[in-house]
Design a protein around this motif. Structure first.
Motif, PDB file in Angstrom:
ATOM      1  N   HIS A  58      55.947 -25.757  -3.205  1.00 19.80           N
ATOM      2  CA  HIS A  58      56.691 -25.695  -4.469  1.00 19.80           C
ATOM      3  C   HIS A  58      56.860 -27.126  -4.973  1.00 19.80           C
ATOM      4  O   HIS A  58      57.704 -27.863  -4.479  1.00 19.80           O
ATOM      5  CB  HIS A  58      58.050 -25.016  -4.222  1.00 19.80           C
ATOM      6  N   HIS A  60      56.246 -29.660  -8.828  1.00 23.42           N
ATOM      7  CA  HIS A  60      56.092 -29.625 -10.286  1.00 23.42           C
ATOM      8  C   HIS A  60      55.265 -30.843 -10.665  1.00 23.42           C
ATOM      9  O   HIS A  60      55.792 -31.948 -10.780  1.00 23.42           O
ATOM     10  CB  HIS A  60      57.461 -29.651 -10.979  1.00 23.42           C
ATOM     11  N   LYS A 291      56.755 -17.090 -11.886  1.00 27.33           N
ATOM     12  CA  LYS A 291      58.017 -17.774 -11.607  1.00 27.33           C
ATOM     13  C   LYS A 291      59.100 -17.228 -12.530  1.00 27.33           C
ATOM     14  O   LYS A 291      58.921 -17.166 -13.741  1.00 27.33           O
ATOM     15  CB  LYS A 291      57.842 -19.277 -11.854  1.00 27.33           C
ATOM     16  N   HIS A 349      63.813 -21.629  -3.026  1.00 25.30           N
ATOM     17  CA  HIS A 349      65.021 -22.396  -2.645  1.00 25.30           C
ATOM     18  C   HIS A 349      65.931 -21.614  -1.690  1.00 25.30           C
ATOM     19  O   HIS A 349      66.215 -22.087  -0.624  1.00 25.30           O
ATOM     20  CB  HIS A 349      65.828 -22.877  -3.865  1.00 25.30           C
ATOM     21  N   ASP A 412      59.863 -29.472  -3.543  1.00 24.61           N
ATOM     22  CA  ASP A 412      60.338 -29.379  -4.925  1.00 24.61           C
ATOM     23  C   ASP A 412      60.202 -30.719  -5.653  1.00 24.61           C
ATOM     24  O   ASP A 412      60.994 -31.031  -6.552  1.00 24.61           O
ATOM     25  CB  ASP A 412      61.793 -28.885  -4.983  1.00 24.61           C
TER      26      ASP A 412
END
Ligand SMILES: [Zn+2]
Length: 497
Positions: A58, A60, A291, A349, A412
């Motif tokens: 995960h 970005h 998502k 998460h 993340d």
């Protein structure tokens, strides 16, 4: 590194002096004393552990790249520190790219106008936002590029002589139209991120950015196939959602691409995406679950969320649902109990898992992708702000695994520390920066923590190994595994193959 490789003298699954042969895409042989074939490159592992490459489940990528041309100024503690942060950001940003600063306040950063900014940034077009959001300060290069100097627009502040001060009040819309990037720096920064990932032993990313559209999906797929004709020849393209299993004998499927002209291999990529998106044939990218973001302020009812999830399932798309609070997890579990779960559904998460919910997650077969790195990064704030009982339920690992929940881990990045070894150490120790231990019962051995980056939450039962037929994206350590796991750190990573 592509082509056939013979890795000699590695430690594999705790066994020393093992040789491993790959054809560049797959592991083809594992055993002691393999004979070297002609034209085969060799790597002497010198007794270091050979692992599958780590999968950061995960991240970005665009937001991570943007950290290279933006600077957070809310944390500046004084005008000198403000100056240092801006100068460092100018030096680190790719050339010809706008620099953007956020969170400036005169009480900590000192007063700001174009002249002070010019001294820090030179010719780099720069805009700095006030913490309240009502004011941007531009340097002279930015004033020239936006045309603010000659503009009669409201909000362009001028000094007594009529010269713009660089301060633009409530001019967000006006500014947005005029601050288009000079060019897109993402491809070159992506190559840099890939180099960084390789230094950490990471060979796979899942990009969890919500709301991706077809144009963005196509653009990313093009980046992944550019450069080296790296598309998976001779196999069916892995364009179906979740279909390509790199461990299931489909050589080349999802094979890493190259970052433009640099020739650097990009990690394998899974893109979370809404239903209905497609990938070009032969791409090196795979589509992942849809998502969904939950937010306490706009939390849907259980029925509404169940309907959304059911719609996604009906199009063949599992869901990956962002849940950081107890309320969000409680709502999600009830909604999935109503809608039914499909393979590939996952909780992102699981920041707080109240008692009793481990068993319900297990019963639903939901995977959890956790971020133990937050404990090491934000643990002091959790200690201060999260009420006592919930504090022990933060980012659990052990209780989920004990209940039979499939758990994987992610950084993340850029919102958590991007080095997965920080997360591995944090899953083992659960120490805050101040040294307190949060939820000691949730600690797991480092070997288990490492395994969270080797499993695939989208594929039940999928655990990568060093064995014939498995993919050849590998992570070689300097030392045997036990030595590395005694003090988990990316310093132990020697190379990524
Ligand atoms: Zn995220």
């Amino acid at each position: 590194m592509g082509g056939a490789v013979l890795i000699r003298n590695a430690e594999v699954d705790g066994v020393a002096r093992v040789d491993v042969r790959t054809d560049g895409a797959r592991i083809t042989a594992v055993g002691p004393g393999l004979d070297r074939s002609p034209d085969e490159a060799t790597v002497d592992a010198r007794g270091g552990a050979l692992l599958p490459g780590l999968h950061d489940h995960h991240v970005h990528l665009r937001a991570w790249a943007a950290t290279r041309w933006s600077v957070r100024l809310a944390v500046a503690d004084g005008p000198d520190d403000f100056d240092r942060r801006v100068r460092e950001a100018v030096a680190a940003a790719p050339p010809d790219v706008w620099l953007r600063g956020i969170g400036w306040h005169e009480s900590t950063g000192g007063p700001l106008d174009r002249h002070r900014l010019d001294a820090l940034t030179g010719s780099r077009p720069t805009r700095i936002q006030h913490r309240t959001g009502v004011l941007w300060v531009l340097n002279s290069a930015a004033l020239a590029l936006t045309g603010a100097a000659g503009s009669t627009a409201d909000g362009v502040e001028r000094d007594a002589t009529g010269e713009p001060t660089g301060r633009l009040w409530r001019a967000d819309g006006w500014l947005r139209e005029r601050t288009a990037p000079l060019r897109d720096p993402f491809p070159e920064v992506l190559a840099d991120l890939a180099r960084q990932a390789a230094a950490w032993g990471v060979t796979r990313w899942t990009d969890a950015t919500p709301g991706r559209d077809q144009a963005e999906t196509t653009a990313l797929a093009a980046l992944w196939s550019s450069g080296r004709g790296d598309s998976p020849a001779g196999t069916s393209a892995p364009a179906e959602r979740g279909a390509a299993d790199p461990g299931a004998g489909r050589p080349g499927a999802g094979r890493p691409g190259a970052a433009g002209a640099s020739g650097l291999r990009l990690p394998w990529l899974v893109l979370m995406s809404p239903p209905g998106l497609s990938l070009p044939a032969g791409t090196a990218v795979r589509l992942g679950p849809q998502k969904l973001i939950l937010d306490d302020a706009t939390l849907p009812t259980v029925d509404a969320l169940a309907a959304t999830i059911g719609d996604s399932h009906a199009t063949g798309s599992p869901v990956a649902v962002h849940c950081v609070t107890a309320e969000q997890l409680v709502t999600l579990v009830a909604a999935i109990e109503e809608a039914g779960a499909v393979p590939g559904d996952r909780v992102e998460h699981a920041g707080i898992v109240p008692p009793g919910y481990t068993a319900r997650l297990a019963a639903l077969g939901l995977a959890v992708v956790t971020n133990p790195g937050f404990l090491a990064d934000r643990g002091d704030a959790y200690q201060r702000d999260v009420p006592a009982p919930e504090r022990d339920w933060l980012y659990p690992v052990r209780s989920l695994r004990d209940a039979g929940v499939r758990v994987a881990a992610a950084t993340d990045a850029p919102f958590g520390p991007p080095d997965p070894w920080v997360a591995i150490a944090a899953a083992r120790d659960r120490r805050t920066p101040d040294g307190d231990v949060l939820g000691p019962d949730e600690r797991v051995p480092a070997s288990v923590a490492l395994g969270l980056f080797l499993a695939d939450p989208d594929r039940p039962g999928h655990q990568r190994r060093i064995a014939p037929g498995h993919p050849a994206d590998l992570c070689l350590l300097h030392t045997p595994l036990a030595t590395a796991l005694a003090a988990p750190s990316s310093e132990h990573v020697r190379t990524t193959l």
